[in-house]
Design a protein around this motif. Structure first.
Motif, PDB file in Angstrom:
ATOM      1  N   ASP A 251       0.831  -1.217   0.000  1.00 41.29           N
ATOM      2  CA  ASP A 251       0.000   0.000   0.000  1.00 41.29           C
ATOM      3  C   ASP A 251       0.858   1.257   0.000  1.00 41.29           C
ATOM      4  OD1 ASP A 251       0.841  -0.581   2.584  1.00 41.29           O
ATOM      5  OD2 ASP A 251      -0.965   0.213   3.532  1.00 41.29           O
ATOM      6  N   PHE A 252       2.109   1.130   0.428  1.00 40.65           N
ATOM      7  CA  PHE A 252       3.005   2.272   0.412  1.00 40.65           C
ATOM      8  C   PHE A 252       3.517   2.538  -1.006  1.00 40.65           C
ATOM      9  CE2 PHE A 252       7.422   3.882   1.030  1.00 40.65           C
ATOM     10  CZ  PHE A 252       7.070   5.139   1.496  1.00 40.65           C
ATOM     11  N   TYR A 254       2.071   1.092  -4.156  1.00 47.65           N
ATOM     12  CA  TYR A 254       1.299   0.808  -5.379  1.00 47.65           C
ATOM     13  C   TYR A 254       0.838   2.020  -6.162  1.00 47.65           C
ATOM     14  CZ  TYR A 254      -3.396   1.569  -3.288  1.00 47.65           C
ATOM     15  OH  TYR A 254      -4.519   2.106  -2.714  1.00 47.65           O
ATOM     16  N   GLU A 255       0.684   3.163  -5.500  1.00 48.18           N
ATOM     17  CA  GLU A 255       0.251   4.328  -6.274  1.00 48.18           C
ATOM     18  C   GLU A 255       1.346   5.380  -6.407  1.00 48.18           C
ATOM     19  OE1 GLU A 255      -4.283   4.746  -6.416  1.00 48.18           O
ATOM     20  OE2 GLU A 255      -3.753   5.136  -4.345  1.00 48.18           O
ATOM     21  N   ASN A 256       2.573   4.985  -6.113  1.00 47.00           N
ATOM     22  CA  ASN A 256       3.680   5.927  -6.180  1.00 47.00           C
ATOM     23  C   ASN A 256       4.660   5.430  -7.245  1.00 47.00           C
ATOM     24  OD1 ASN A 256       6.057   7.416  -5.665  1.00 47.00           O
ATOM     25  ND2 ASN A 256       5.515   7.651  -3.498  1.00 47.00           N
ATOM     26  N   ARG A 258       7.413   6.467  -8.602  1.00 46.36           N
ATOM     27  CA  ARG A 258       8.854   6.466  -8.304  1.00 46.36           C
ATOM     28  C   ARG A 258       9.221   5.289  -7.418  1.00 46.36           C
ATOM     29  NH1 ARG A 258      10.345  12.308  -8.183  1.00 46.36           N
ATOM     30  NH2 ARG A 258      10.439  12.720 -10.410  1.00 46.36           N
ATOM     31  N   LEU A 259       8.348   5.022  -6.422  1.00 45.01           N
ATOM     32  CA  LEU A 259       8.641   3.909  -5.525  1.00 45.01           C
ATOM     33  C   LEU A 259       8.505   2.585  -6.250  1.00 45.01           C
ATOM     34  CD1 LEU A 259       6.978   5.031  -2.203  1.00 45.01           C
ATOM     35  CD2 LEU A 259       9.373   4.550  -2.597  1.00 45.01           C
ATOM     36  N   ARG A 321      -3.902  -3.732  -8.454  1.00 40.78           N
ATOM     37  CA  ARG A 321      -3.318  -2.546  -9.090  1.00 40.78           C
ATOM     38  C   ARG A 321      -1.869  -2.764  -9.513  1.00 40.78           C
ATOM     39  NH1 ARG A 321      -6.829   1.794  -9.284  1.00 40.78           N
ATOM     40  NH2 ARG A 321      -8.466   1.709  -7.715  1.00 40.78           N
TER      41      ARG A 321
END
Lengths: 458, 434
Positions: A251-252, A254-256, A258-259, A321
């Motif tokens: 969750d940290f 999946y929507e970032n 760059r990460l 996702r």
């Protein structure tokens, strides 16, 4: 009082009747008891019961969540969750497929710890407290014991109905020594998945802890700088939880974008000997379960294999996702919270080295044991040892004051250059994330050696 | 509640009943977008009895289950601690404003808009930042009644807004963030965005510090993360009673810098931690803890106060409906007269600490703190030159707060329970990666 089973069966029908991409409900019934000691006396004891539930709905990528203690008018609560989800809707809902399942999982305990007579619990804690107080120069003690037993029923719109029971025990003892305004403490943290026997027979450990608190009064402070550090299985377990476990929670990431780039599967994080696992499937550990709080079966997930990133922890949404498989790591502290991606039982797999092999060629280093705590910001993490010794010329030397260690996930894991053969799981920890704390987890590791680890000091 | 009290009185000499019911509506943003709306309804009913001189305790979420509650309390009273206190009789409570009906009336749509505005302001400054945020409103009603006729009853509203941003470049991560809460609606996201933008500006470039000793300015967040946890432990009446507080026997002595004053204040209007009476019905008061460097008092609940032969300071707190224990409500450190810019320009070489990670995880009873400078800046020749990383600082509050170079003129709230100015300390041990 209506049985939550009857309510759950009603809800199982209700959640199918609303227009949403997905709806689930959880109902929970729990009992807890606690005993605390401060100093020689039992300070407080109490018993609590709790009943509550929640409904969570998903509409076009937006979630609505309603939690309650009051079971009246449940259809209105489902409706509110759906309405909220619609307000939060923006894109497209994605949930990794998980088969609907009907199952009942009992806690499989000979004895529910909450119903163990208070007199029996008190007798055991009195024994431990007596040992602490027999230690000369001890100032005071703190003991916190807590247990719980709960039943959770999960239903969702595709037709799952899962009833799970679990029990939990935590015990934390601290011995506090004081001299001329200097206060030193040593603690012992234990836990169990509800088995009261597992916290019995600790008399020797309690005695050792108390003596160590007094010894710390005359221990010197360490100088702050980089050291070669050897961690015991307990502290190494906290290390793997903080240093890598949290970063592998999808969750940290999946929507970032760059990460996602830096956390790409296959990336090298450590040496060939490093293997890190998270699994809720091992029986009888505090982080274990059969299904997570989204009804996904638990799995054994390798996070690092032979030094490379091979997997991460998922909820149904993060898995969909990222186009990966769900791992069954969506957990909620209790009915007042929605499930989020969490660890379960996280550990470094054992290698081949003995403790003597590990410290044998260290000229000057630190042997850090036991834990106070740990924290992470993903890239950076800290973890603090409860006890520490200097290592000089391959041997344990003088005891020093407890130390806080820090590292950077992208370099510190690479600096692990020795892994012991003595894996141990520690059950005394709890994990906090997103305001949900403490969630029962366990951590483990064999002894490990880290080169160039930054240690705070005077 | 009256029924529970009546039933309890039939089996015990004394009793008090505590009930809190709340409804909270959090709006959550994830990855710059609205993600989840929640509504949380919660009720806790707790009963404390004194039976044959001993304290029994039980709690439930089901107000109908008075019988189960009473029997659980009776069961635990057999083993409970001997009671040393008297429950408060009817008392006069200070007027403490903690309810603003406007909070309840803020529409969800407005809360969504506030969160979006806040995130937009941050992203306009730094487009590639990924923000999480939240806006929430809550209303709670609290009532305590006891067998001596004592009663406290109040409603509280709380509004909160905050944002956390993550900026990732390669494997370098920067976290910035700010949040505020109040009993009034907070409808000005600009104030919060301003704090975050300043952090982003200061962290734009990288700098490094060397292992050694350096002067340090703690920002209000820095004070709260590094120095406040050991202070809170030291001023608890319970720690003092056990002889585990380093300042427990130094009442009236100069222990800290003469410029330092600290008090606990649950009577401040419209603050989320304020209340007319504590969770056992003792009227709220402002309690001086440090007066110009002198240890002036400690925080007590009824039982701890009775054992220490003193009076409760109205700090009996029930964490999640548990048994009362002394704990601070709002820690306020008095501002001084030096501006942040003056502090910086005074430094030849030093650090500014915004957030120290892990600081509360050491031996805080002994006053120690040690942590990673998660957000902090290097100062060279009177100017902030960039963000430091891989840096640890360690110290002991009884050394660090004994001699303070300067105390900031502006104090502000960090979270809901700490209000502090900047503190400029002459020397602190710093360790960095080479």
């Amino acid at each position: 009082m209506t049985d939550i089973k009857a309510i759950a069966h009603q809800l199982a029908d209700t959640v199918k009747q609303y227009r949403a991409d997905y709806i689930e409900a959880r109902l929970e019934e729990s009992q807890t008891s606690h005993i605390t000691y401060r100093g020689k006396e039992l300070e407080s004891t109490g018993k609590s019961t709790s009943r509550g539930g929640n409904v969570r709905a998903l509409v076009k990528g937006g979630w609505g969540f309603v939690s309650f203690n009051n079971f009246e008018d449940l259809p209105a609560k489902v409706e509110l969750a759906v309405r909220q989800a619609k307000l939060a809707a923006s894109s497209e809902s994605q949930l990794a497929p998980v088969e609907a399942v009907v199952d009942t999982v009992s806690s499989n305990l000979a004895r529910n710890p909450v119903t163990v007579p208070l007199a029996e619990k008190k007798r055991l804690l009195d024994e431990y407290n007596d040992i602490i107080w027999r230690t000369p120069r001890l100032q005071t003690s703190i003991i916190g014991y807590g247990d719980s037993h709960k039943k959770v029923i999960f239903v969702n719109s595709p037709g799952s109905y899962i009833e799970q029971e679990r029990a939990d025990i935590t015990l934390r003892l601290s011995a506090i020594a004081a001299e001329d305004g200097d206060i030193q403490q040593v603690g012992l943290s234990l836990g169990s998945r509800g088995n009261f026997n597992s916290i019995q027979g600790l008399h020797r450990q309690v005695e050792q802890m108390s003596k160590r608190a007094v010894e710390l009064l005359s221990a010197p402070k360490i100088k702050g700088k980089e050291y070669t550090v050897v961690l015991d299985p307990v502290l190494a377990g906290v290390f793997v939880h903080e240093a890598f476990g949290h970063l592998s929670e999808a969750d940290f990431v999946y929507e970032n974008e760059r990460l996602r780039e830096i956390m790409v599967l296959g990336k090298e994080f450590g040496s060939k000997d490093l293997n890190i696992v998270d699994t809720a499937t091992t029986p009888d550990l505090r982080g274990s379960y059969k299904y997570d709080d989204e009804g996904t079966p638990a799995t054994k997930a390798y996070l690092i294999q032979e030094g490379r990133l091979v997997g991460r922890l998922h909820s149904r949404e993060t898995a969909a996702r990222m186009g990966e498989k769900p791992t069954g790591n969506a957990r909620a502290l209790n009915y007042s919270y929605p499930p989020i991606v969490r660890m379960t039982n996280t550990y470094i797999e054992p290698g081949t080295l003995s403790f003597d092999d590990i410290i044998g060629d260290i000229k000057e280093g630190v042997y850090a044991r036991n834990w106070y705590g740990g924290m992470t910001s993903m890239e950076m993490f800290t973890f603090s040892a409860g006890e520490a010794w200097m290592i000089r010329n391959g041997k344990l030397a003088e005891m020093v004051r407890p130390v806080v260690l820090t590292g950077n996930v992208f370099t510190t894991l690479k600096n692990i250059d020795a892994i012991g053969n003595d894996l141990e799981m520690n059950q005394g920890g709890g994990c906090g994330k997103g305001g949900q704390s403490p969630l029962p987890v366990s951590n483990g590791s064999p002894h490990i050696r880290i080169r160039n680890c930054l240690v705070g000091g005077s | 509640m009256e029924r529970v009290l009546a039933q309890a009185r039939r089996v015990a000499e004394e009793a008090d009943v505590f009930m809190v019911s709340s409804e909270e509506t959090p709006v959550q943003f994830e990855a710059n977008r609205l993600k989840q709306l929640q509504t949380k309804q919660k009720t806790v009913l707790a009963l404390r009895i004194i039976k044959e001189g001993r304290i029994g305790y039980a709690a439930t979420t089901d107000p109908e289950d008075s019988q189960g509650l009473v029997s659980n309390a009776v069961e635990t009273a057999r083993f409970g601690m001997p009671s040393r206190f008297e429950l408060p009789s009817p008392a006069t409570y200070p007027r403490v404003e903690v309810f603003d009906p406007a909070v309840e009336q803020v529409p969800i749509e407005k809360m969504i808009e506030l969160g979006e505005e806040l995130i937009d302001m941050v992203r306009r400054h730094t487009p590639d930042i990924v923000c999480e945020g939240g806006v929430s409103k809550a209303v709670a009603s609290v009532r305590i009644i006891n067998s001596r006729g004592g009663e406290v009853n109040y409603r509280k509203s709380v509004f909160g807004i905050g944002v956390e941003g993550n900026l990732t470049r390669g494997t370098d991560m920067l976290f910035v963030g700010e949040g505020q809460s109040s009993c009034h609606p907070l409808l000005e996201p600009k104030v919060i965005a301003g704090v975050v933008l300043k952090q982003l500006e200061l962290a734009r470039t990288r700098a490094s510090a060397k292992t050694g000793t350096l002067p340090v300015v703690f920002t209000p967040d820095g004070v709260a993360s590094a120095l406040v946890p050991p202070l809170m432990a030291a001023f608890s009446g319970k720690t003092v009673l056990e002889g585990a507080s380093p300042i427990g026997n130094r009442l009236g002595e100069v222990v800290f810098d003469p410029g330092l004053s600290l008090w606990d204040d649950p009577t401040l209007a419209y603050r989320p931690e304020s209340r007319p009476g504590d969770d056992e019905g003792v009227p709220s008061q402002r309690t001086l803890l440090i007066e110009k460097g002198i240890v002036a008092g400690f925080l007590y609940d009824l039982q701890t106060a009775a054992m220490a032969h003193t009076l409760s300071t109205g700090n009996g707190n029930r964490n999640r409906g548990g048994l009362p224990a002394p704990s601070p409500t709002a820690f306020v450190i008095a501002p001084g007269s030096t501006s942040f810019d003056q502090m910086i320009s005074d430094m030849k070489e030093g650090l500014v600490i915004e957030y120290l990670m892990g600081a509360e995880q050491g031996n805080i009873l002994g006053g120690n703190f040690s942590g990673n400078v998660l957000l902090g800046y290097k100062v060279e020749s009177g100017k902030i030159v960039g963000r430091v990383k891989d840096t640890m600082v360690s110290g002991n509050i009884y050394q660090v707060l004994k001699e303070i170079t300067a105390i900031g003129a502006d104090a502000r709230w960090v979270g809901s329970s700490v209000n502090t100015p900047h503190l400029y300390c002459p020397r602190l041990s710093v360790a960095t990666k080479t």
